[in-house]
Design an enzyme around this catalytic site. Sequence first.
Site, short mmCIF file in Angstrom:
data_model
loop_
_atom_site.label_atom_id
_atom_site.label_comp_id
_atom_site.label_asym_id
_atom_site.label_seq_id
_atom_site.Cartn_x
_atom_site.Cartn_y
_atom_site.Cartn_z
N TRP A 9 0.82 -1.22 0.00
CA TRP A 9 0.00 0.00 0.00
C TRP A 9 0.85 1.27 0.00
O TRP A 9 0.32 2.36 -0.17
CB TRP A 9 -0.94 0.01 1.22
CG TRP A 9 -2.01 -1.02 1.18
CD1 TRP A 9 -2.12 -2.06 0.29
CD2 TRP A 9 -3.13 -1.13 2.05
NE1 TRP A 9 -3.24 -2.80 0.56
CE2 TRP A 9 -3.88 -2.26 1.65
CE3 TRP A 9 -3.57 -0.39 3.16
CZ2 TRP A 9 -5.05 -2.65 2.30
CZ3 TRP A 9 -4.72 -0.78 3.81
CH2 TRP A 9 -5.46 -1.90 3.38
N LYS A 10 2.15 1.12 0.24
CA LYS A 10 3.04 2.29 0.34
C LYS A 10 2.44 3.26 1.37
O LYS A 10 1.86 2.82 2.35
CB LYS A 10 3.26 2.91 -1.04
CG LYS A 10 3.73 1.84 -2.05
CD LYS A 10 4.19 2.39 -3.37
CE LYS A 10 4.66 1.23 -4.25
NZ LYS A 10 5.23 1.67 -5.52
N HIS A 93 12.99 -1.77 -0.68
CA HIS A 93 12.20 -1.28 -1.81
C HIS A 93 12.94 -0.10 -2.44
O HIS A 93 13.58 0.69 -1.75
CB HIS A 93 10.81 -0.84 -1.32
CG HIS A 93 9.86 -0.59 -2.46
ND1 HIS A 93 9.91 0.55 -3.21
CD2 HIS A 93 8.88 -1.35 -2.99
CE1 HIS A 93 8.99 0.49 -4.15
NE2 HIS A 93 8.35 -0.66 -4.05
N GLU A 160 11.80 -5.86 -9.02
CA GLU A 160 11.00 -4.69 -9.41
C GLU A 160 11.87 -3.73 -10.22
O GLU A 160 12.62 -2.92 -9.63
CB GLU A 160 10.48 -3.96 -8.17
CG GLU A 160 9.53 -4.77 -7.31
CD GLU A 160 8.59 -3.87 -6.51
OE1 GLU A 160 7.39 -4.05 -6.64
OE2 GLU A 160 9.08 -2.98 -5.79
N SER A 205 3.93 -2.14 -12.00
CA SER A 205 2.75 -1.96 -12.88
C SER A 205 1.98 -3.25 -13.14
O SER A 205 1.47 -3.47 -14.24
CB SER A 205 3.16 -1.30 -14.21
OG SER A 205 3.59 0.02 -13.97
N GLY A 226 1.66 -2.59 -6.27
CA GLY A 226 1.55 -1.28 -5.62
C GLY A 226 0.17 -0.69 -5.82
O GLY A 226 -0.80 -1.08 -5.17
P1 13P Z 1 3.04 -0.29 -8.89
O1 13P Z 1 2.30 -1.61 -8.91
O2 13P Z 1 2.19 0.86 -8.47
O3 13P Z 1 3.80 -0.08 -10.16
O4 13P Z 1 4.14 -0.41 -7.72
C1 13P Z 1 4.97 -1.51 -7.69
C2 13P Z 1 5.70 -1.52 -6.40
O5 13P Z 1 6.56 -0.69 -6.16
C3 13P Z 1 5.31 -2.54 -5.42
O6 13P Z 1 6.22 -2.62 -4.38
#
Ligand code: 13P
Length: 247
Positions: A9-10, A93, A160, A205, A226
């Site tokens: 979820w950041k 990350h 990633e 993504s 994300g």
């Molecule tokens: P997104 O799925 O928004 O590109 O983010 C990927 C991410 O950084 C997951 O840790």
Amino acid sequence: MRQIIVGNWKMNGTARLAAGQAEILREAAPGLVCDLVLCPPATLIAALVARLAGSAIGVGGQDCHSAASGAHTGDIAAGMLAEAGARYVILGHSERRADHGETDAMVRAKAAAARAAGLTPIVCVGENEAEQLAGRAEAVVVGQLAASLPEDFSGTIAYEPIWAIGTGRTPTPEDVIAMHRAIRACLAERFGVAGRAFPILYGGSVKAANAREILALPEVGGALVGGASLDPAEFLAIARAARPPDR
Ligand code: 13P
């Protein structure tokens, strides 16, 4: 092995989102062929754990300190995450490496602390766009892996590519396969039989629209999601695209 779909979820999410996600995912989880893990901001971990009690859905943190306690204002120890009910922790990350200057050595120390607290580390690696364009992606990732994993590592790796995060761009399936094979070769060489089994997730993504193609690749052990993990319907659609485990 079952694929693992992890929602990162950041710095997003509210108690309301946690309650809604928990209700939807709890109901759907028994019918899925993959495992689910949610990594909300630390303030929501305990509430989410409570709402998911009795389900197989795991909860994780997004970072931890390498020390067990001490004068580190604003940081959180792995043992604190574990006490709140987390079973996983995302480490290294690219946003933490960029925003907080985290080095491979720091990630390595954090991964050791996570293991000591009984958490499963999800260690992130990935090249930036310049490195990718220069044909150095594999060398960068292999180098990060070598320096970010402690000797007694046990856990999960997430590949990633930085240029794919939040951009809507993804590597080709061929490139994902090649990188996951390179990562597997490193893990097997260093950790032997155990290294052959650590899940390697893809992140960057991942959406409902592309999840099936990515998760169909036998090298891919799951996804680190994300933005799309903030929408329960979208996240569930990704989970439903998981490949059933080999029999
Ligand atoms: P997104 O799925 O928004 O590109 O983010 C990927 C991410 O950084 C997951 O840790």
